[in-house]
Scaffold this motif. Sequence first.
Motif, PDB file in Angstrom:
ATOM      1  N   GLY A  72      -1.195   3.060 -13.084  1.00  0.00           N
ATOM      2  CA  GLY A  72      -2.089   2.927 -11.949  1.00  0.00           C
ATOM      3  C   GLY A  72      -1.414   3.126 -10.611  1.00  0.00           C
ATOM      4  O   GLY A  72      -1.913   2.645  -9.589  1.00  0.00           O
ATOM      5  N   VAL A  73      -0.277   3.825 -10.601  1.00  0.00           N
ATOM      6  CA  VAL A  73       0.498   4.038  -9.385  1.00  0.00           C
ATOM      7  C   VAL A  73       0.540   5.531  -9.084  1.00  0.00           C
ATOM      8  O   VAL A  73       0.817   6.343  -9.974  1.00  0.00           O
ATOM      9  CB  VAL A  73       1.938   3.487  -9.543  1.00  0.00           C
ATOM     10  CG1 VAL A  73       2.746   3.738  -8.271  1.00  0.00           C
ATOM     11  CG2 VAL A  73       1.915   2.002  -9.874  1.00  0.00           C
ATOM     12  N   GLU A  74       0.289   5.886  -7.839  1.00  0.00           N
ATOM     13  CA  GLU A  74       0.380   7.279  -7.414  1.00  0.00           C
ATOM     14  C   GLU A  74       1.819   7.592  -7.021  1.00  0.00           C
ATOM     15  O   GLU A  74       2.402   6.908  -6.190  1.00  0.00           O
ATOM     16  CB  GLU A  74      -0.551   7.541  -6.224  1.00  0.00           C
ATOM     17  CG  GLU A  74      -0.501   8.970  -5.703  1.00  0.00           C
ATOM     18  CD  GLU A  74      -1.326   9.168  -4.454  1.00  0.00           C
ATOM     19  OE1 GLU A  74      -1.447  10.333  -4.003  1.00  0.00           O
ATOM     20  OE2 GLU A  74      -1.841   8.166  -3.909  1.00  0.00           O
ATOM     21  N   ASP A  99       8.873  -2.034   0.059  1.00  0.00           N
ATOM     22  CA  ASP A  99       7.511  -1.901   0.549  1.00  0.00           C
ATOM     23  C   ASP A  99       7.503  -1.132   1.866  1.00  0.00           C
ATOM     24  O   ASP A  99       8.537  -0.609   2.302  1.00  0.00           O
ATOM     25  CB  ASP A  99       6.853  -3.278   0.681  1.00  0.00           C
ATOM     26  CG  ASP A  99       7.374  -4.058   1.890  1.00  0.00           C
ATOM     27  OD1 ASP A  99       8.477  -3.743   2.396  1.00  0.00           O
ATOM     28  OD2 ASP A  99       6.673  -4.987   2.329  1.00  0.00           O
ATOM     29  N   TYR A 105       0.821  -1.207   0.000  1.00  0.00           N
ATOM     30  CA  TYR A 105       0.000   0.000   0.000  1.00  0.00           C
ATOM     31  C   TYR A 105       0.855   1.257   0.000  1.00  0.00           C
ATOM     32  O   TYR A 105       0.368   2.350  -0.318  1.00  0.00           O
ATOM     33  CB  TYR A 105      -0.928   0.001   1.215  1.00  0.00           C
ATOM     34  CG  TYR A 105      -0.215   0.077   2.552  1.00  0.00           C
ATOM     35  CD1 TYR A 105       0.126   1.308   3.115  1.00  0.00           C
ATOM     36  CD2 TYR A 105       0.126  -1.083   3.242  1.00  0.00           C
ATOM     37  CE1 TYR A 105       0.775   1.375   4.332  1.00  0.00           C
ATOM     38  CE2 TYR A 105       0.773  -1.026   4.461  1.00  0.00           C
ATOM     39  CZ  TYR A 105       1.100   0.204   5.002  1.00  0.00           C
ATOM     40  OH  TYR A 105       1.767   0.267   6.210  1.00  0.00           O
ATOM     41  N   GLU A 106       2.137   1.106   0.330  1.00  0.00           N
ATOM     42  CA  GLU A 106       3.027   2.261   0.418  1.00  0.00           C
ATOM     43  C   GLU A 106       4.455   1.786   0.154  1.00  0.00           C
ATOM     44  O   GLU A 106       5.017   1.027   0.950  1.00  0.00           O
ATOM     45  CB  GLU A 106       2.914   2.870   1.815  1.00  0.00           C
ATOM     46  CG  GLU A 106       3.730   4.118   2.048  1.00  0.00           C
ATOM     47  CD  GLU A 106       3.501   4.642   3.454  1.00  0.00           C
ATOM     48  OE1 GLU A 106       2.831   5.683   3.573  1.00  0.00           O
ATOM     49  OE2 GLU A 106       3.977   4.013   4.431  1.00  0.00           O
ATOM     50  N   PRO A 162       2.589  -1.813  -6.757  1.00  0.00           N
ATOM     51  CA  PRO A 162       2.393  -0.958  -5.572  1.00  0.00           C
ATOM     52  C   PRO A 162       1.270   0.038  -5.809  1.00  0.00           C
ATOM     53  O   PRO A 162       1.020   0.455  -6.941  1.00  0.00           O
ATOM     54  CB  PRO A 162       3.746  -0.263  -5.423  1.00  0.00           C
ATOM     55  CG  PRO A 162       4.350  -0.284  -6.788  1.00  0.00           C
ATOM     56  CD  PRO A 162       3.877  -1.556  -7.428  1.00  0.00           C
ATOM     57  N   GLU A 163       0.597   0.423  -4.737  1.00  0.00           N
ATOM     58  CA  GLU A 163      -0.474   1.407  -4.860  1.00  0.00           C
ATOM     59  C   GLU A 163       0.091   2.807  -5.041  1.00  0.00           C
ATOM     60  O   GLU A 163      -0.443   3.610  -5.800  1.00  0.00           O
ATOM     61  CB  GLU A 163      -1.366   1.374  -3.611  1.00  0.00           C
ATOM     62  CG  GLU A 163      -2.133   0.073  -3.432  1.00  0.00           C
ATOM     63  CD  GLU A 163      -3.025   0.108  -2.207  1.00  0.00           C
ATOM     64  OE1 GLU A 163      -3.388   1.220  -1.760  1.00  0.00           O
ATOM     65  OE2 GLU A 163      -3.357  -0.968  -1.688  1.00  0.00           O
ATOM     66  N   ARG A 164       1.160   3.092  -4.342  1.00  0.00           N
ATOM     67  CA  ARG A 164       1.779   4.419  -4.423  1.00  0.00           C
ATOM     68  C   ARG A 164       3.275   4.281  -4.158  1.00  0.00           C
ATOM     69  O   ARG A 164       3.707   3.364  -3.443  1.00  0.00           O
ATOM     70  CB  ARG A 164       1.129   5.389  -3.433  1.00  0.00           C
ATOM     71  CG  ARG A 164       1.116   4.903  -2.012  1.00  0.00           C
ATOM     72  CD  ARG A 164       0.324   5.832  -1.106  1.00  0.00           C
ATOM     73  NE  ARG A 164      -1.068   5.906  -1.474  1.00  0.00           N
ATOM     74  CZ  ARG A 164      -1.991   5.047  -1.043  1.00  0.00           C
ATOM     75  NH1 ARG A 164      -1.647   4.040  -0.248  1.00  0.00           N
ATOM     76  NH2 ARG A 164      -3.252   5.174  -1.400  1.00  0.00           N
ATOM     77  N   GLU A 196       1.499  -8.186  -7.872  1.00  0.00           N
ATOM     78  CA  GLU A 196       0.664  -7.021  -7.596  1.00  0.00           C
ATOM     79  C   GLU A 196       1.515  -5.757  -7.611  1.00  0.00           C
ATOM     80  O   GLU A 196       2.556  -5.699  -6.950  1.00  0.00           O
ATOM     81  CB  GLU A 196      -0.006  -7.169  -6.230  1.00  0.00           C
ATOM     82  CG  GLU A 196      -0.911  -6.019  -5.853  1.00  0.00           C
ATOM     83  CD  GLU A 196      -1.482  -6.182  -4.455  1.00  0.00           C
ATOM     84  OE1 GLU A 196      -2.123  -5.227  -3.964  1.00  0.00           O
ATOM     85  OE2 GLU A 196      -1.284  -7.254  -3.853  1.00  0.00           O
TER      86      GLU A 196
END
Length: 264
Positions: A190-192, A134, A100-101, A168-170, A166
């Motif tokens: 799709g990554v911030e 991560d 998530y981070e 990373p989200e950001r 998967e």
Amino acid sequence: MYTCDMLKLTDAQLDWVCERIPDAPTNPQGGRPPADKRKVVQGIFWMLDNGAKWKDLPPEYGAKSTVHRWFQTWVREGVLEAILRDAGRMVEQRGAYKLYECFVDGTFSRARGGGDGIGCTRAGKGVKIMVLVDARGLPVAVDTMSASPHESTLVQGLFDFMLTEEPPERIVGDKAYDSDPLDQAMAACGVEMIAPHRSNRKPENKTQDGRPLRRYKRRWTVERTIGWIQNFRRLCIRWEKSTTLFQGFLHFACTMLLLKQVLG
């Protein structure tokens, strides 16, 4: 939390690595028996940990020429890279990754022996070790690249060597990663991308606000991981003329960091 014990190669880690290294072919007509795989792996780890020259390898690990030859063979055949990918897959399957981070940063390794893939900087000739970790500091992607390009242009190359299925989200970086092209490229994946703005950015061009930037205070996570990597002295200075061989040591080091998480 990792300690200085992380630099020890445990029996469980050694068994796991050796299980994934193919046995040497035997000659049906006899001849010299193959080298002891466990001793060779221990010898490579000793070189990675101590950063010494191959001629200084202790005889308890076998002949230095034998250990060096097998290291070159396993790097050339992609064995060490495959082992790192297996380690990342095992960590992901056990739910140990926290994607998530994620945090990104690079560290400079001076090149003493010359060779390919080296760039010139104000600090001299060398390479960049780029690391994406991560939220717990576990390597998610690693690579070694020329030190000449700006770090913001090297982030996308890490996505070619992701250890997780998967994404990373950001991703959080420092001011060196304040780049509109990078933000757009990450958004397309799709990554911030989160990075504090440089002081010369005009107010009307600012794209970050205070809420996402709160994550920046945890950027020490990647700096700690880089510290772990630099504990392996072979990675502090690049003596190999071949980028591929240097990457072999980097892959082995990151494998040890991941195995420490799941095997202890």
